[in-house]
Design a protein around this motif. Structure first.
Motif, PDB file in Angstrom:
ATOM      1  N   GLU A 118     -24.646  10.940 -28.238  1.00 21.11           N
ATOM      2  CA  GLU A 118     -25.086  11.618 -27.457  1.00 21.11           C
ATOM      3  C   GLU A 118     -24.210  12.139 -26.216  1.00 21.11           C
ATOM      4  O   GLU A 118     -24.189  13.058 -25.397  1.00 21.11           O
ATOM      5  CB  GLU A 118     -26.281  10.768 -26.420  1.00 21.11           C
ATOM      6  CG  GLU A 118     -27.081  11.504 -25.567  1.00 21.11           C
ATOM      7  CD  GLU A 118     -28.402  10.622 -25.208  1.00 21.11           C
ATOM      8  OE1 GLU A 118     -29.111  11.343 -24.184  1.00 21.11           O
ATOM      9  OE2 GLU A 118     -28.592   9.716 -25.689  1.00 21.11           O
ATOM     10  N   LEU A 119     -23.401  11.040 -25.625  1.00 26.31           N
ATOM     11  CA  LEU A 119     -22.115  11.484 -24.650  1.00 26.31           C
ATOM     12  C   LEU A 119     -21.521  12.755 -25.098  1.00 26.31           C
ATOM     13  O   LEU A 119     -20.930  13.577 -24.493  1.00 26.31           O
ATOM     14  CB  LEU A 119     -21.359  10.240 -24.270  1.00 26.31           C
ATOM     15  CG  LEU A 119     -22.155   9.103 -23.694  1.00 26.31           C
ATOM     16  CD1 LEU A 119     -21.378   7.654 -23.583  1.00 26.31           C
ATOM     17  CD2 LEU A 119     -22.660   9.681 -22.272  1.00 26.31           C
ATOM     18  N   LEU A 162     -23.263  15.972 -24.464  1.00 31.15           N
ATOM     19  CA  LEU A 162     -23.938  16.223 -23.272  1.00 31.15           C
ATOM     20  C   LEU A 162     -24.060  17.800 -22.824  1.00 31.15           C
ATOM     21  O   LEU A 162     -22.974  18.243 -22.856  1.00 31.15           O
ATOM     22  CB  LEU A 162     -23.404  15.355 -22.236  1.00 31.15           C
ATOM     23  CG  LEU A 162     -23.677  14.055 -22.225  1.00 31.15           C
ATOM     24  CD1 LEU A 162     -23.122  13.340 -20.916  1.00 31.15           C
ATOM     25  CD2 LEU A 162     -25.264  13.881 -22.142  1.00 31.15           C
ATOM     26  N   HIS A 206     -28.410   8.389 -15.398  1.00 31.38           N
ATOM     27  CA  HIS A 206     -28.263   9.623 -16.114  1.00 31.38           C
ATOM     28  C   HIS A 206     -26.637   9.911 -16.742  1.00 31.38           C
ATOM     29  O   HIS A 206     -25.790   9.509 -15.844  1.00 31.38           O
ATOM     30  CB  HIS A 206     -28.389  10.975 -14.938  1.00 31.38           C
ATOM     31  CG  HIS A 206     -29.696  11.049 -14.630  1.00 31.38           C
ATOM     32  ND1 HIS A 206     -30.745  11.708 -15.326  1.00 31.38           N
ATOM     33  CD2 HIS A 206     -30.550  10.308 -13.547  1.00 31.38           C
ATOM     34  CE1 HIS A 206     -31.931  11.498 -14.647  1.00 31.38           C
ATOM     35  NE2 HIS A 206     -31.945  10.862 -13.767  1.00 31.38           N
ATOM     36  N   LEU A 207     -26.573  10.007 -17.889  1.00 31.84           N
ATOM     37  CA  LEU A 207     -25.178  10.092 -18.458  1.00 31.84           C
ATOM     38  C   LEU A 207     -24.356  11.046 -17.983  1.00 31.84           C
ATOM     39  O   LEU A 207     -23.167  10.872 -18.065  1.00 31.84           O
ATOM     40  CB  LEU A 207     -25.648  10.413 -19.955  1.00 31.84           C
ATOM     41  CG  LEU A 207     -26.574   9.407 -20.884  1.00 31.84           C
ATOM     42  CD1 LEU A 207     -26.513   9.533 -22.107  1.00 31.84           C
ATOM     43  CD2 LEU A 207     -26.141   7.745 -20.559  1.00 31.84           C
ATOM     44  N   SER A 237     -37.479  19.307 -22.362  1.00 35.32           N
ATOM     45  CA  SER A 237     -36.382  18.703 -22.935  1.00 35.32           C
ATOM     46  C   SER A 237     -35.547  20.188 -22.887  1.00 35.32           C
ATOM     47  O   SER A 237     -34.275  19.977 -22.746  1.00 35.32           O
ATOM     48  CB  SER A 237     -36.692  18.405 -24.158  1.00 35.32           C
ATOM     49  OG  SER A 237     -37.142  17.198 -24.593  1.00 35.32           O
ATOM     50  N   GLN A 239     -32.773  19.304 -20.331  1.00 32.63           N
ATOM     51  CA  GLN A 239     -31.947  18.559 -21.098  1.00 32.63           C
ATOM     52  C   GLN A 239     -31.762  17.252 -20.556  1.00 32.63           C
ATOM     53  O   GLN A 239     -30.650  16.704 -20.198  1.00 32.63           O
ATOM     54  CB  GLN A 239     -30.747  19.252 -21.183  1.00 32.63           C
ATOM     55  CG  GLN A 239     -30.925  20.736 -21.565  1.00 32.63           C
ATOM     56  CD  GLN A 239     -29.391  21.731 -21.447  1.00 32.63           C
ATOM     57  OE1 GLN A 239     -28.567  21.354 -20.875  1.00 32.63           O
ATOM     58  NE2 GLN A 239     -29.634  22.777 -22.520  1.00 32.63           N
ATOM     59  N   ALA A 279     -30.710  13.445 -20.246  1.00 34.36           N
ATOM     60  CA  ALA A 279     -30.035  12.427 -21.056  1.00 34.36           C
ATOM     61  C   ALA A 279     -29.718  11.412 -19.951  1.00 34.36           C
ATOM     62  O   ALA A 279     -28.981  11.326 -19.149  1.00 34.36           O
ATOM     63  CB  ALA A 279     -28.536  13.105 -21.062  1.00 34.36           C
ATOM     64  N   TYR A 280     -30.375  10.316 -20.247  1.00 35.44           N
ATOM     65  CA  TYR A 280     -30.129   8.943 -19.652  1.00 35.44           C
ATOM     66  C   TYR A 280     -30.676   7.808 -20.382  1.00 35.44           C
ATOM     67  O   TYR A 280     -31.099   7.746 -21.413  1.00 35.44           O
ATOM     68  CB  TYR A 280     -31.190   9.284 -18.109  1.00 35.44           C
ATOM     69  CG  TYR A 280     -32.725   9.386 -18.935  1.00 35.44           C
ATOM     70  CD1 TYR A 280     -33.387   8.266 -19.010  1.00 35.44           C
ATOM     71  CD2 TYR A 280     -33.273  10.639 -18.898  1.00 35.44           C
ATOM     72  CE1 TYR A 280     -34.980   8.562 -19.565  1.00 35.44           C
ATOM     73  CE2 TYR A 280     -34.868  10.948 -19.182  1.00 35.44           C
ATOM     74  CZ  TYR A 280     -35.542   9.740 -19.337  1.00 35.44           C
ATOM     75  OH  TYR A 280     -36.694  10.097 -19.870  1.00 35.44           O
ATOM     76  N   ARG A 281     -30.629   6.582 -19.642  1.00 37.32           N
ATOM     77  CA  ARG A 281     -31.000   5.403 -20.259  1.00 37.32           C
ATOM     78  C   ARG A 281     -31.897   4.807 -19.129  1.00 37.32           C
ATOM     79  O   ARG A 281     -31.644   4.655 -17.929  1.00 37.32           O
ATOM     80  CB  ARG A 281     -29.808   4.320 -20.726  1.00 37.32           C
ATOM     81  CG  ARG A 281     -29.241   4.746 -21.788  1.00 37.32           C
ATOM     82  CD  ARG A 281     -30.040   4.948 -23.198  1.00 37.32           C
ATOM     83  NE  ARG A 281     -29.156   5.257 -24.266  1.00 37.32           N
ATOM     84  CZ  ARG A 281     -28.998   6.603 -24.653  1.00 37.32           C
ATOM     85  NH1 ARG A 281     -29.497   7.553 -23.802  1.00 37.32           N
ATOM     86  NH2 ARG A 281     -28.029   7.039 -25.597  1.00 37.32           N
TER      87      ARG A 281
END
Length: 181
Positions: free
Chosen positions: A57-58, A61, A83-84, A160, A164, A166-168
């Motif tokens: 995922e990283l 991005l 947030h990535l 999405s 977009q 992108a997090y955990r």
């Protein structure tokens, strides 16, 4: 008269997300509430697989709107989205994030009661015209999702595509202290 809960910190989180993500759908609202009350919804059974998922995922991005590193999503600030893109921009270790994610998935299980209370807060804001969701549609959605046992869901296709994400989702206590400053 509005309840204290609707006037509180979670109300501010809901209204903030409505401003930041005006095209969000009911499913995205539910996802936020589910994460705030139940955690990530993901159990980490294989650390190596979770690490490969994060690294992939990283590596892919998208360049998107700027997000904060730490985005509190629970009323007490104990559950956050990390947030990535912001993580990478600050040069923080993805492994430390994964460690926090793993720790959170095993330590935090949340509460269905809290999920229901927070859904009622969102419904009240919708009835007041403060959230752009039809109250009847919110009611129908929660009845359907309740019948399924309140599962974790994905973001809507629209959300999405536009944002977009992108997090955990992690517990703040599991994060390195320097990330909280």
């Amino acid at each position: 008269m509005e309840s204290d809960a609707v006037n509180g910190p979670f109300r501010r989180i809901l209204l903030d997300h409505a401003l930041r993500y005006p095209a969000w759908q009911i499913q995205d609202l539910y996802k936020l509430i589910h994460q705030a009350s139940r955690g990530s919804g993901h159990a980490v059974e294989d650390y190596g697989q979770a690490l490969r998922w994060l690294e992939t995922e990283l590596a892919h991005l998208p360049v998107g709107p700027g997000e904060p590193l730490i985005d509190p999503i629970s009323a007490d600030g104990a559950i956050v989205r990390v947030h990535l893109p912001a993580l990478l921009a600050r040069g923080f270790s993805p492994r430390l994030l994964l460690d926090a994610f793993v720790q959170t998935s095993s330590a935090f299980h949340g509460s269905i009661q809290l999920l229901e209370e927070q859904w009622q807060e969102a419904a009240a804001l919708s009835t007041q015209g403060r959230l752009a969701f039809d109250p009847a549609e919110l009611n129908s959605f929660i009845l359907d999702i309740r019948a399924l046992g309140y599962p974790a869901v994905h973001h809507s296709v629209r959300y999405s595509h536009l944002y977009q994400p992108a997090y955990r989702v992690v517990a703040r206590f599991a994060l390195p202290p320097e990330w909280n400053s």
